[in-house]
Design a protein around this motif. Structure first.
Motif, PDB file in Angstrom:
ATOM      1  N   VAL A  56       0.833  -1.206   0.000  1.00 22.94           N
ATOM      2  CA  VAL A  56       0.000   0.000   0.000  1.00 22.94           C
ATOM      3  C   VAL A  56       0.861   1.247   0.000  1.00 22.94           C
ATOM      4  O   VAL A  56       0.566   2.234  -0.660  1.00 22.94           O
ATOM      5  CB  VAL A  56      -0.947  -0.010   1.213  1.00 22.94           C
ATOM      6  N   GLU A  57       1.985   1.180   0.712  1.00 25.13           N
ATOM      7  CA  GLU A  57       2.851   2.352   0.783  1.00 25.13           C
ATOM      8  C   GLU A  57       3.522   2.600  -0.562  1.00 25.13           C
ATOM      9  O   GLU A  57       3.782   3.739  -0.933  1.00 25.13           O
ATOM     10  CB  GLU A  57       3.894   2.149   1.882  1.00 25.13           C
ATOM     11  N   GLN A  91       0.166   6.771  -6.106  1.00 16.57           N
ATOM     12  CA  GLN A  91      -1.182   7.327  -6.111  1.00 16.57           C
ATOM     13  C   GLN A  91      -1.270   8.393  -7.183  1.00 16.57           C
ATOM     14  O   GLN A  91      -0.969   9.537  -6.947  1.00 16.57           O
ATOM     15  CB  GLN A  91      -1.498   7.950  -4.750  1.00 16.57           C
ATOM     16  N   SER A 106      -6.725   8.810  -7.056  1.00 17.83           N
ATOM     17  CA  SER A 106      -6.601   9.215  -5.653  1.00 17.83           C
ATOM     18  C   SER A 106      -7.951   9.253  -4.940  1.00 17.83           C
ATOM     19  O   SER A 106      -8.000   9.285  -3.728  1.00 17.83           O
ATOM     20  CB  SER A 106      -5.918  10.576  -5.560  1.00 17.83           C
ATOM     21  N   ASN A 107      -9.044   9.228  -5.701  1.00 16.75           N
ATOM     22  CA  ASN A 107     -10.346   9.181  -5.044  1.00 16.75           C
ATOM     23  C   ASN A 107     -10.805   7.763  -4.750  1.00 16.75           C
ATOM     24  O   ASN A 107     -11.793   7.559  -4.062  1.00 16.75           O
ATOM     25  CB  ASN A 107     -11.396   9.870  -5.905  1.00 16.75           C
ATOM     26  N   TYR A 138     -10.140   4.009  -3.182  1.00 14.53           N
ATOM     27  CA  TYR A 138      -9.343   3.350  -2.165  1.00 14.53           C
ATOM     28  C   TYR A 138      -9.430   1.850  -2.388  1.00 14.53           C
ATOM     29  O   TYR A 138     -10.507   1.286  -2.357  1.00 14.53           O
ATOM     30  CB  TYR A 138      -9.857   3.678  -0.773  1.00 14.53           C
ATOM     31  N   ILE A 145      -8.294  -1.533  -0.801  1.00 14.45           N
ATOM     32  CA  ILE A 145      -7.721  -2.051   0.431  1.00 14.45           C
ATOM     33  C   ILE A 145      -7.350  -3.512   0.220  1.00 14.45           C
ATOM     34  O   ILE A 145      -8.223  -4.322  -0.095  1.00 14.45           O
ATOM     35  CB  ILE A 145      -8.723  -1.912   1.586  1.00 14.45           C
ATOM     36  N   PRO A 146      -6.084  -3.865   0.347  1.00 19.35           N
ATOM     37  CA  PRO A 146      -5.723  -5.263   0.166  1.00 19.35           C
ATOM     38  C   PRO A 146      -6.210  -6.117   1.334  1.00 19.35           C
ATOM     39  O   PRO A 146      -5.946  -5.803   2.488  1.00 19.35           O
ATOM     40  CB  PRO A 146      -4.192  -5.236   0.100  1.00 19.35           C
ATOM     41  N   LEU A 174     -19.025   8.279   6.511  1.00 19.36           N
ATOM     42  CA  LEU A 174     -18.959   8.214   5.059  1.00 19.36           C
ATOM     43  C   LEU A 174     -20.295   7.684   4.564  1.00 19.36           C
ATOM     44  O   LEU A 174     -20.832   6.725   5.096  1.00 19.36           O
ATOM     45  CB  LEU A 174     -17.813   7.290   4.624  1.00 19.36           C
ATOM     46  N   ASP A 218     -21.096   6.658  -1.346  1.00 16.02           N
ATOM     47  CA  ASP A 218     -19.673   6.954  -1.543  1.00 16.02           C
ATOM     48  C   ASP A 218     -18.827   5.750  -1.192  1.00 16.02           C
ATOM     49  O   ASP A 218     -17.853   5.432  -1.862  1.00 16.02           O
ATOM     50  CB  ASP A 218     -19.245   8.134  -0.652  1.00 16.02           C
ATOM     51  N   TYR A 219     -19.226   5.090  -0.110  1.00 19.64           N
ATOM     52  CA  TYR A 219     -18.476   3.922   0.317  1.00 19.64           C
ATOM     53  C   TYR A 219     -18.478   2.862  -0.776  1.00 19.64           C
ATOM     54  O   TYR A 219     -17.440   2.320  -1.146  1.00 19.64           O
ATOM     55  CB  TYR A 219     -19.070   3.363   1.612  1.00 19.64           C
ATOM     56  N   ARG A 236     -14.865   2.757  -2.369  1.00 20.24           N
ATOM     57  CA  ARG A 236     -14.076   1.796  -1.609  1.00 20.24           C
ATOM     58  C   ARG A 236     -14.385   0.345  -1.952  1.00 20.24           C
ATOM     59  O   ARG A 236     -13.497  -0.420  -2.305  1.00 20.24           O
ATOM     60  CB  ARG A 236     -14.290   1.993  -0.104  1.00 20.24           C
ATOM     61  N   ALA A 282       5.847   1.525   6.042  1.00 21.12           N
ATOM     62  CA  ALA A 282       4.606   0.843   5.690  1.00 21.12           C
ATOM     63  C   ALA A 282       3.451   1.792   5.906  1.00 21.12           C
ATOM     64  O   ALA A 282       3.539   2.756   6.657  1.00 21.12           O
ATOM     65  CB  ALA A 282       4.407  -0.403   6.531  1.00 21.12           C
ATOM     66  N   ARG A 283       2.358   1.500   5.202  1.00 20.88           N
ATOM     67  CA  ARG A 283       1.159   2.276   5.399  1.00 20.88           C
ATOM     68  C   ARG A 283       0.087   1.298   5.837  1.00 20.88           C
ATOM     69  O   ARG A 283       0.054   0.178   5.356  1.00 20.88           O
ATOM     70  CB  ARG A 283       0.770   2.917   4.069  1.00 20.88           C
ATOM     71  N   PRO A 333      -2.757  -0.908   5.750  1.00 20.98           N
ATOM     72  CA  PRO A 333      -3.434  -1.340   4.523  1.00 20.98           C
ATOM     73  C   PRO A 333      -4.906  -0.958   4.502  1.00 20.98           C
ATOM     74  O   PRO A 333      -5.475  -0.772   3.450  1.00 20.98           O
ATOM     75  CB  PRO A 333      -3.243  -2.852   4.516  1.00 20.98           C
ATOM     76  N   GLU A 334      -5.527  -0.883   5.676  1.00 26.17           N
ATOM     77  CA  GLU A 334      -6.911  -0.451   5.637  1.00 26.17           C
ATOM     78  C   GLU A 334      -6.885   1.063   5.727  1.00 26.17           C
ATOM     79  O   GLU A 334      -6.207   1.642   6.539  1.00 26.17           O
ATOM     80  CB  GLU A 334      -7.686  -1.105   6.768  1.00 26.17           C
ATOM     81  N   ARG A 335      -7.614   1.744   4.829  1.00 23.00           N
ATOM     82  CA  ARG A 335      -7.381   3.161   4.652  1.00 23.00           C
ATOM     83  C   ARG A 335      -8.379   4.009   5.413  1.00 23.00           C
ATOM     84  O   ARG A 335      -8.658   5.123   5.040  1.00 23.00           O
ATOM     85  CB  ARG A 335      -7.428   3.494   3.170  1.00 23.00           C
ATOM     86  N   GLN A 390     -10.656  16.565  -0.183  1.00 25.57           N
ATOM     87  CA  GLN A 390      -9.278  16.280   0.205  1.00 25.57           C
ATOM     88  C   GLN A 390      -8.620  17.520   0.803  1.00 25.57           C
ATOM     89  O   GLN A 390      -7.506  17.891   0.438  1.00 25.57           O
ATOM     90  CB  GLN A 390      -8.479  15.788  -0.988  1.00 25.57           C
ATOM     91  N   HIS A 399      -0.494  11.634   0.159  1.00 22.12           N
ATOM     92  CA  HIS A 399      -0.606  10.320  -0.472  1.00 22.12           C
ATOM     93  C   HIS A 399       0.744   9.661  -0.655  1.00 22.12           C
ATOM     94  O   HIS A 399       0.846   8.460  -0.765  1.00 22.12           O
ATOM     95  CB  HIS A 399      -1.292  10.455  -1.836  1.00 22.12           C
TER      96      HIS A 399
END
Lengths: 176, 289
Positions: A21-22, A26, A31-32, A34, A36-37, A133, A137-138, A142, B125-126, B128-130, B205, B265
């Motif tokens: 994720v890091e 992006q 960027s809008n 998300y 999530i792994p 949220l 949108d979710y 997401r 690391a970030r 993973p759940e955002r 944002q 980001h």
């Protein structure tokens, strides 16, 4: 003894998840969204389907333990992932009796697991007031990207793990 | 037998639900400090994250560098021109600094709330759940990082340390800030405009800065910086630039949308800021609350 290899794989994916994720760039048009792994969930689901016998819970237990570690390491609230992953994996455990074990069924299972887990996590955070949220949108920003990216991941790791897990399961059954 | 089995499952299920509700309730307490087992877990995970992150990041950076090569010549020309200005500027800054020190000696003020020590760190690391927007950095208590310290990049503030274990710490990014961690801030040009950065608008944002002084003099384009009055952050860390000003839904105060100065980001190398003056009562409490 293969049982002890499973948590190792889980741990590897747990760590990879956060590093990935890091490092995923992006760009502005993503960027809008998300994504999530949920890689540990996917691996645990593969275990439930291909490794577990009718009345063993290795995949479920692995999933729950690592869900707790995710809670501990990556979030502020304990127990949310625990519940989400727990219910998702239990669903698969119940459902797997009614289906043959192949790629398409696995896809279906993963979609069910992802949607239920992610939705439970969203719902719980919403209830305890950690996030605010809109449902729409979710879903758009997401849930759908998350399911897509994780299906892609499943397609990548399915060939590696599905056969291996079934082979290990065979070995256990032969030992008896 | 089946009915017994079903009953047992029900009991297990109910116990699980109760346990989880207790867990959630437990972790929602406001004064959660990192316990020893969780520190251990974080350190272990951090160790492996470090191992994986370093080579992969190196690989990616090589690609980035190749891409940047093309622009290097142009940049070099511009930078050379700017360098001339910097020389005079640096001289002026030196002069001012010396003067400042002298004046402080005269007035016997030893240190101010803008002074800080910095600790360099890398994001490994970030989360993973955002939902919470947390990142992990490779510096911990061993290196002097404590909870509630501000974290900045050269562009501006990115967040604050929420918990630190021996070798790693967790940083809450500004984009995940909520009611629990507000930042007391001022508008750069004008000391009298004081307010709180209190929320993050996910759609726009942008950060939401609520003005508390009712001066109604904020304008677009002004810079918002930390005030240092919350007790933990030093004064004068850049937060962002105001893009629009509105009256809030009750019509009582003004709120301004602030574009964060740092890119939230893509955070790679950060600086943890350790303020020189620790206010003993406030240390350990939340900033601004």
């Amino acid at each position: 003894m293969k049982v002890f290899l499973l948590p190792l794989f889980m741990f590897l994916f747990l760590v990879l998840e956060s590093v990935a994720v890091e490092l995923i760039p992006q760009t502005w048009w993503l960027s809008n969204l998300y994504y999530i792994p949920h890689w540990t969930l996917i691996l645990a689901a593969l275990m439930v389907v291909f490794y577990d016998q009718e009345h063993s819970y290795v995949g479920l237990l692995n999933g729950i333990v690592f869900a707790f570690i995710i809670d501990l390491a990556y979030t502020n609230v304990l127990g949310v992932y625990l519940l989400g992953y727990g219910i998702a994996l239990y669903l698969i455990h119940v459902l797997k009796r009614f289906f043959h074990r192949n790629m398409l069924v696995m896809l279906l299972f993963i979609v069910i697991a992802l949607v239920s887990a992610d939705f439970i996590i969203y719902g719980l955070y919403l209830v305890i007031g950690q996030i605010s949220l809109d449902l729409n949108d979710y879903l758009l920003s997401r849930l759908i990207p998350t399911v897509m990216i994780n299906i892609l991941f499943l397609l990548l790791i399915y060939p590696i793990f599905a056969k291996r897990f079934s082979k290990w399961k065979q070995e256990i059954e032969n030992m008896k | 037998m089946p009915s017994f089995l079903r009953k047992r499952k029900l009991i297990v299920f109910l116990t699980c639900i109760i346990l989880i509700v207790t867990l959630i309730g437990y972790s929602l307490r406001s004064d959660v400090s990192t316990s020893l087992p969780s520190q251990f877990a974080l350190d272990t995970i951090g160790f492996f994250q470090n191992i994986i992150h370093t080579p992969v990041n190196g690989f990616i950076e090589v690609f980035d560098n190749v891409g940047e090569m093309r622009d290097v010549y142009q940049q070099n020309q511009i930078l050379k021109e700017e360098l001339q200005d910097y020389k005079t500027l640096a001289y002026e800054v030196n002069e001012l600094q010396r003067e400042n020190e002298e004046l402080r000696e005269i007035s016997q003020v030893e240190s101010s709330i803008s002074d800080y020590q910095s600790i360099n760190a890398t994001v490994i690391a970030r989360s993973p759940e955002r939902w919470f927007e947390q990142v992990t950095i490779n510096r911990g208590k061993r290196h002097g990082v404590e909870p509630n310290m501000a974290v900045i990049t050269p562009e501006g503030m990115v967040g604050k340390v929420t918990s630190s274990s021996q070798l790693t710490s967790t940083v809450q990014l500004l984009s995940g800030f909520g009611v629990e961690n507000q930042v007391s801030a001022i508008v750069d040009d004008d000391d009298s405009i004081f307010g709180l950065v209190e929320d993050y608008d996910e759609q726009e944002q942008q950060l939401i800065f609520r003005e508390l002084t009712n001066e109604e003099e904020i304008e677009e384009g002004q810079a918002v910086v930390t005030s240092g009055l919350g007790g933990v952050f030093p004064r004068g860390l850049m937060i962002g630039e105001i893009t629009s000003v509105e009256v809030d839904s009750y019509g009582l105060t003004t709120i301004a949308y602030v574009e964060p100065a740092a890119d939230l980001h893509d955070v790679n190398h950060v600086i943890v800021v350790d303020r020189d003056i620790h206010s003993t009562e406030i240390d350990g409490e939340e900033e601004g609350s």
